[in-house]
Design a protein around this motif. Structure first.
Motif, PDB file in Angstrom:
ATOM      1  N   LYS A  41      46.220  38.152  53.179  1.00 26.10           N
ATOM      2  CA  LYS A  41      45.716  39.352  53.837  1.00 26.10           C
ATOM      3  C   LYS A  41      45.624  40.477  52.805  1.00 26.10           C
ATOM      4  O   LYS A  41      46.501  41.337  52.700  1.00 26.10           O
ATOM      5  CB  LYS A  41      46.622  39.727  55.006  1.00 26.10           C
ATOM      6  CG  LYS A  41      46.652  38.666  56.110  1.00 26.10           C
ATOM      7  CD  LYS A  41      47.479  39.094  57.299  1.00 26.10           C
ATOM      8  CE  LYS A  41      48.966  39.123  56.979  1.00 26.10           C
ATOM      9  NZ  LYS A  41      49.499  37.768  56.663  1.00 26.10           N
ATOM     10  N   ILE A  42      44.544  40.441  52.013  1.00 23.21           N
ATOM     11  CA  ILE A  42      44.359  41.437  50.965  1.00 23.21           C
ATOM     12  C   ILE A  42      43.939  42.761  51.586  1.00 23.21           C
ATOM     13  O   ILE A  42      43.023  42.819  52.406  1.00 23.21           O
ATOM     14  CB  ILE A  42      43.317  40.961  49.936  1.00 23.21           C
ATOM     15  CG1 ILE A  42      43.778  39.657  49.281  1.00 23.21           C
ATOM     16  CG2 ILE A  42      43.096  42.038  48.870  1.00 23.21           C
ATOM     17  CD1 ILE A  42      42.765  39.050  48.329  1.00 23.21           C
ATOM     18  N   GLU A  43      44.619  43.815  51.196  1.00 24.66           N
ATOM     19  CA  GLU A  43      44.319  45.154  51.703  1.00 24.66           C
ATOM     20  C   GLU A  43      43.273  45.848  50.857  1.00 24.66           C
ATOM     21  O   GLU A  43      42.379  46.524  51.374  1.00 24.66           O
ATOM     22  CB  GLU A  43      45.604  45.983  51.731  1.00 24.66           C
ATOM     23  CG  GLU A  43      45.441  47.371  52.295  1.00 24.66           C
ATOM     24  CD  GLU A  43      46.765  48.123  52.360  1.00 24.66           C
ATOM     25  OE1 GLU A  43      46.821  49.137  53.068  1.00 24.66           O
ATOM     26  OE2 GLU A  43      47.739  47.690  51.707  1.00 24.66           O
ATOM     27  N   ARG A  44      43.384  45.711  49.539  1.00 28.74           N
ATOM     28  CA  ARG A  44      42.445  46.384  48.635  1.00 28.74           C
ATOM     29  C   ARG A  44      42.650  45.888  47.202  1.00 28.74           C
ATOM     30  O   ARG A  44      43.682  45.291  46.882  1.00 28.74           O
ATOM     31  CB  ARG A  44      42.657  47.896  48.661  1.00 28.74           C
ATOM     32  CG  ARG A  44      44.042  48.332  48.171  1.00 28.74           C
ATOM     33  CD  ARG A  44      44.129  49.835  47.987  1.00 28.74           C
ATOM     34  NE  ARG A  44      43.961  50.567  49.217  1.00 28.74           N
ATOM     35  CZ  ARG A  44      44.938  50.935  50.032  1.00 28.74           C
ATOM     36  NH1 ARG A  44      46.196  50.600  49.728  1.00 28.74           N
ATOM     37  NH2 ARG A  44      44.719  51.608  51.116  1.00 28.74           N
ATOM     38  N   LEU A  45      41.656  46.160  46.360  1.00 30.98           N
ATOM     39  CA  LEU A  45      41.852  46.105  44.916  1.00 30.98           C
ATOM     40  C   LEU A  45      42.794  47.242  44.571  1.00 30.98           C
ATOM     41  O   LEU A  45      42.544  48.401  44.930  1.00 30.98           O
ATOM     42  CB  LEU A  45      40.508  46.276  44.205  1.00 30.98           C
ATOM     43  CG  LEU A  45      40.558  46.475  42.692  1.00 30.98           C
ATOM     44  CD1 LEU A  45      41.028  45.207  41.986  1.00 30.98           C
ATOM     45  CD2 LEU A  45      39.175  46.891  42.164  1.00 30.98           C
ATOM     46  N   GLY A  46      43.896  46.922  43.889  1.00 27.12           N
ATOM     47  CA  GLY A  46      44.930  47.930  43.689  1.00 27.12           C
ATOM     48  C   GLY A  46      44.839  48.701  42.396  1.00 27.12           C
ATOM     49  O   GLY A  46      44.720  49.930  42.386  1.00 27.12           O
ATOM     50  N   HIS A  47      44.901  47.997  41.268  1.00 28.63           N
ATOM     51  CA  HIS A  47      44.907  48.699  39.991  1.00 28.63           C
ATOM     52  C   HIS A  47      44.531  47.780  38.840  1.00 28.63           C
ATOM     53  O   HIS A  47      44.448  46.558  38.991  1.00 28.63           O
ATOM     54  CB  HIS A  47      46.270  49.357  39.723  1.00 28.63           C
ATOM     55  CG  HIS A  47      47.437  48.417  39.724  1.00 28.63           C
ATOM     56  ND1 HIS A  47      48.261  48.254  40.820  1.00 28.63           N
ATOM     57  CD2 HIS A  47      47.925  47.571  38.777  1.00 28.63           C
ATOM     58  CE1 HIS A  47      49.209  47.370  40.547  1.00 28.63           C
ATOM     59  NE2 HIS A  47      49.023  46.934  39.305  1.00 28.63           N
ATOM     60  N   ILE A  62      44.933  42.596  36.432  1.00 30.66           N
ATOM     61  CA  ILE A  62      44.323  43.264  37.570  1.00 30.66           C
ATOM     62  C   ILE A  62      45.174  42.960  38.797  1.00 30.66           C
ATOM     63  O   ILE A  62      45.867  41.945  38.835  1.00 30.66           O
ATOM     64  CB  ILE A  62      42.859  42.837  37.799  1.00 30.66           C
ATOM     65  CG1 ILE A  62      42.765  41.349  38.165  1.00 30.66           C
ATOM     66  CG2 ILE A  62      42.020  43.141  36.576  1.00 30.66           C
ATOM     67  CD1 ILE A  62      41.375  40.926  38.598  1.00 30.66           C
ATOM     68  N   ASN A  63      45.110  43.851  39.775  1.00 29.16           N
ATOM     69  CA  ASN A  63      46.010  43.760  40.931  1.00 29.16           C
ATOM     70  C   ASN A  63      45.242  43.798  42.242  1.00 29.16           C
ATOM     71  O   ASN A  63      44.270  44.538  42.394  1.00 29.16           O
ATOM     72  CB  ASN A  63      47.008  44.930  40.892  1.00 29.16           C
ATOM     73  CG  ASN A  63      47.695  45.158  42.234  1.00 29.16           C
ATOM     74  OD1 ASN A  63      47.165  45.845  43.105  1.00 29.16           O
ATOM     75  ND2 ASN A  63      48.869  44.596  42.398  1.00 29.16           N
TER      76      ASN A  63
END
Length: 304
Positions: free
Chosen positions: A143-149, A207-208
């Motif tokens: 359940k990916i919420e967003r590209l983080g960093h 990448i996160n």
């Protein structure tokens, strides 16, 4: 070392996407789709676009001779802010590239510009209004919420800090003196959307992708191990950002992170940046140790 950020007219909405060069486009597409959990929104001759949101893309994969990072895209609020950014960047003496109508159309973006971060040469794109897809992103394996960093290793740590914070408007959330800086793209509230680490060479560290459930971390560890993918750090908990993390490698050996939880900052009245001790427990309070391959692969693409 100062942790103050100079006032800047650049205002960032968020980290929008990362573009990577990969050696085998089909293999990497399958990895990021089937094991990481992104959805393919478009596959064309130039790139494969994947997403973890309603955006047209949060990750672009290009075929390249050397695996690494091609560019990073940050979204601004409006076309007017993009014009302000252009004037500011040119006043700083940076060479600003305008995207052609053809490339803007291919990237499903209203307008954008690009420049290179002095020193390491990273291509940074500032964009406005990426196309939203009709169908929402539907999580599959995680359940990916967003590209983080995005995190880079840089040879000249202080020079990178001077540019990012002194001129480009990033704010320091936490600092390990002369080793690591966790930077938020103000006024975006996330603890960091970009970070730099001191290193012998300029290269991508990782990448996160942020997930919505701590169970996603545990399930991912078992899933990727069954697929023969190497876990290179974690699971553990970062002192900066307070997130729980797991790092693993993509088919080219580039490091990818899942993380759960992150401190958020208000636009005004945020706490001051903390100076953190340069010891292993700062990066993981649970005591795990990175494998030798952690954060080592990922050339920064620069002009030939």
């Amino acid at each position: 070392m100062s942790v103050e950020s100079a006032a800047s007219p650049l205002r960032y909405k968020r980290l929008a996407y990362v573009a990577l060069n990969v050696s085998d486009l089909a293999r990497s597409t399958a990895f990021y789709r089937d094991l990481v959990g992104l959805s393919v929104s478009e596959s064309c001759e130039a790139f494969v676009a994947l997403r973890c949101s309603r955006d047209h893309h949060n990750l672009l994969l290009y075929r390249g001779r050397q695996p690494g990072i091609k560019r990073v895209g940050f979204e601004l609020d409006s076309v007017a802010e993009l014009a302000t950014a252009r004037r500011e960047l040119e006043a700083l003496g940076l060479s600003v590239e305008a995207l052609s109508k053809e490339e803007l159309k291919a990237l499903r973006t209203v307008d954008a510009l690009r420049f290179r971060l002095p020193g390491c040469g990273l291509c940074i794109e500032l964009l406005v209004q990426m196309m939203h897809m009709a169908e929402p992103y539907r999580p599959t394996v995680s359940k990916i919420e967003r590209l983080g960093h995005v995190v880079l290793n840089v040879r000249d740590f202080q020079a990178a800090m001077d540019w990012l914070c002194g001129k480009l408007g990033f704010r320091v959330s936490d600092l390990v003196p002369e080793f690591a800086a966790f930077l938020r793209c103000h006024p975006n509230p996330l603890h960091h959307s970009f970070a730099i680490l001191a290193g012998a060479e300029d290269h991508l560290n990782h990448i996160n992708f942020m997930v919505t459930d701590i169970d996603d971390i545990g399930c991912a560890m078992n899933r990727i191990k069954k697929a023969g993918v190497e876990v290179v750090f974690g699971p553990g908990r970062h002192q900066p950002s307070e997130s729980i993390f797991l790092y693993f490698q993509d088919p080219d050996g580039m490091t990818v992170e899942y993380s759960f939880g992150m401190e958020k900052f208000p636009e005004f009245g945020a706490r001051e940046a903390r100076l953190l001790e340069p010891v292993p427990a700062t990066l993981d309070s649970w005591g795990s140790v990175p494998a030798p391959g952690f954060g080592k692969t990922g050339r920064i693409e620069t002009p030939a």
